[in-house]
Design a protein around this motif. Sequence first.
Motif, short mmCIF file in Angstrom:
data_model
loop_
_atom_site.label_atom_id
_atom_site.label_comp_id
_atom_site.label_asym_id
_atom_site.label_seq_id
_atom_site.Cartn_x
_atom_site.Cartn_y
_atom_site.Cartn_z
N UNK A 99 0.85 -1.21 0.08
CA UNK A 99 -0.02 0.02 0.04
C UNK A 99 0.85 1.29 0.00
N UNK A 100 0.58 2.18 -0.92
CA UNK A 100 1.39 3.38 -0.90
C UNK A 100 0.35 4.43 -0.67
N UNK A 101 0.83 5.19 0.39
CA UNK A 101 -0.21 6.78 0.82
C UNK A 101 0.63 7.63 0.28
N UNK A 102 0.06 8.46 -0.53
CA UNK A 102 0.50 9.66 -1.29
C UNK A 102 0.09 10.82 -0.75
N UNK A 103 1.23 11.57 -0.03
CA UNK A 103 1.07 12.89 0.32
C UNK A 103 1.56 14.00 -0.44
N UNK A 104 1.86 15.06 0.32
CA UNK A 104 2.52 16.10 -0.39
C UNK A 104 1.63 17.03 -1.18
N UNK A 256 0.15 28.48 -0.34
CA UNK A 256 0.08 28.42 -1.89
C UNK A 256 -0.35 26.92 -2.37
N UNK A 257 -0.04 25.98 -1.23
CA UNK A 257 -0.24 24.60 -1.89
C UNK A 257 -0.16 23.73 -0.55
N UNK A 258 -1.17 22.80 -0.65
CA UNK A 258 -1.26 21.81 0.29
C UNK A 258 -1.68 20.38 0.01
N UNK A 277 -6.92 28.79 2.71
CA UNK A 277 -6.81 28.96 1.17
C UNK A 277 -7.58 27.66 0.68
N UNK A 278 -8.19 27.64 -0.59
CA UNK A 278 -8.78 26.75 -1.02
C UNK A 278 -7.86 26.00 -1.88
N UNK A 279 -6.85 25.37 -1.39
CA UNK A 279 -5.71 24.39 -1.77
C UNK A 279 -5.76 23.08 -1.43
N UNK A 280 -5.19 22.07 -2.27
CA UNK A 280 -5.36 20.93 -1.89
C UNK A 280 -6.68 20.36 -1.30
N UNK A 281 -6.67 19.61 -0.11
CA UNK A 281 -7.92 19.05 0.10
C UNK A 281 -8.71 19.98 1.15
N UNK A 282 -8.39 21.27 1.14
CA UNK A 282 -8.95 22.27 2.00
C UNK A 282 -10.29 22.34 1.69
N UNK A 283 -11.04 22.65 0.68
CA UNK A 283 -12.24 22.56 0.26
C UNK A 283 -12.86 21.37 0.63
#
Length: 354
Positions: A99-104, A256-258, A277-283
């Motif tokens: 299993x590979x959990x992808x973050x960043x 600027x990025x999450x 800010x509405x970046x990455x999974x924030x929304x």
Amino acid sequence: MLNVLNSPLAERFRFIAHTTSRPPKKNVVDNYGYAAMFKGGTGRLLKAGWVTFWHLLTFPFVLVFRRIDLVQIQSSDFQTFWESCLYLMMAKLFRRPTMLRLGGVFDKFYESSSPRVQGLIRKGIAAPDILIVQSESWRSYLAKVGRTDDVIVLYNSIPAASITPVESPRNDPPRVLFFAGSESVRKGAQVVIQALKHPHLQNVAADYRFIAVIDPLKSQIEAETFPRNVELEGFLEHAGFLDELRRADIFLMPSFGEGFPNSLLEAMAAGCACIATPVGAVPEIVDHEVEALVMQPGHVEELAGAIRRLAEDPDLRLRLVTAAQDRLRRQFTAESVLTRLESGYESLLHGRTA
């Protein structure tokens, strides 16, 4: 992974941790991209290279002698992604389900790569038996990149016991907290600095506290002129960070990025009214004007206006906190989130023994 190791899953599965961490960098405020490898100095680079080589070298022995049945790899972007692929290749060589959990901030990583490197990235995310992503938006993005099957959406989570209800304002004037860290450029530190000097905040009563601040950001802030004093603090242990959140009223995350920002969940649980800010999974975590105030990345005036609104309206702060904590209980507690991970474990282990 620490959440998993300390979760109820540890009562049903035997977890063996194999660290992939490296020595931390000192006085680095833009720790993002391939160039980040070289920003800690030559000595740190050599030491990190040796530590990484040792972790890779010992990994097959851990697989064999600790009798590992399933391998879960924590991945991120840029060089960390390629390192994760090496672990993945070794696990597959020893016929272990993976299993590979992808973050960043995967989208920036993929889109800034050349077409040839993008092809290699697609092979990397196609390789694990199960790919774990942090949100539905990341699942959709990875589907466009080519991975559609055997994908688990696993939100970051917080223990339900960590949610601290707030019934009245904590501080008068309110306390505003910003976490800088080693990626303060991506976290929006310069936007915060400019916002604190904006006319919107000239006559607003609020106390500001920056934590995890290192040079050169520390020297810049000390040389600035703000309408009120700004307190600076260096890096803290995680428990110290949580204590800071519980003493604050407002948490700033103008990134600027999450990927999936755990700090935002922790701030909501601690009882902070948040600006993000509405970046990455924030929304997927907050809705504007419901659980937080959401601003566009890089908008100094918008950030200053949002801080002013929250500083001057304690009732708004309490409404946001109450709604945010209700959403945490519904969607982001470890007790509910980790059932998806358990199902993934069972499917791979069952398939291996069948």
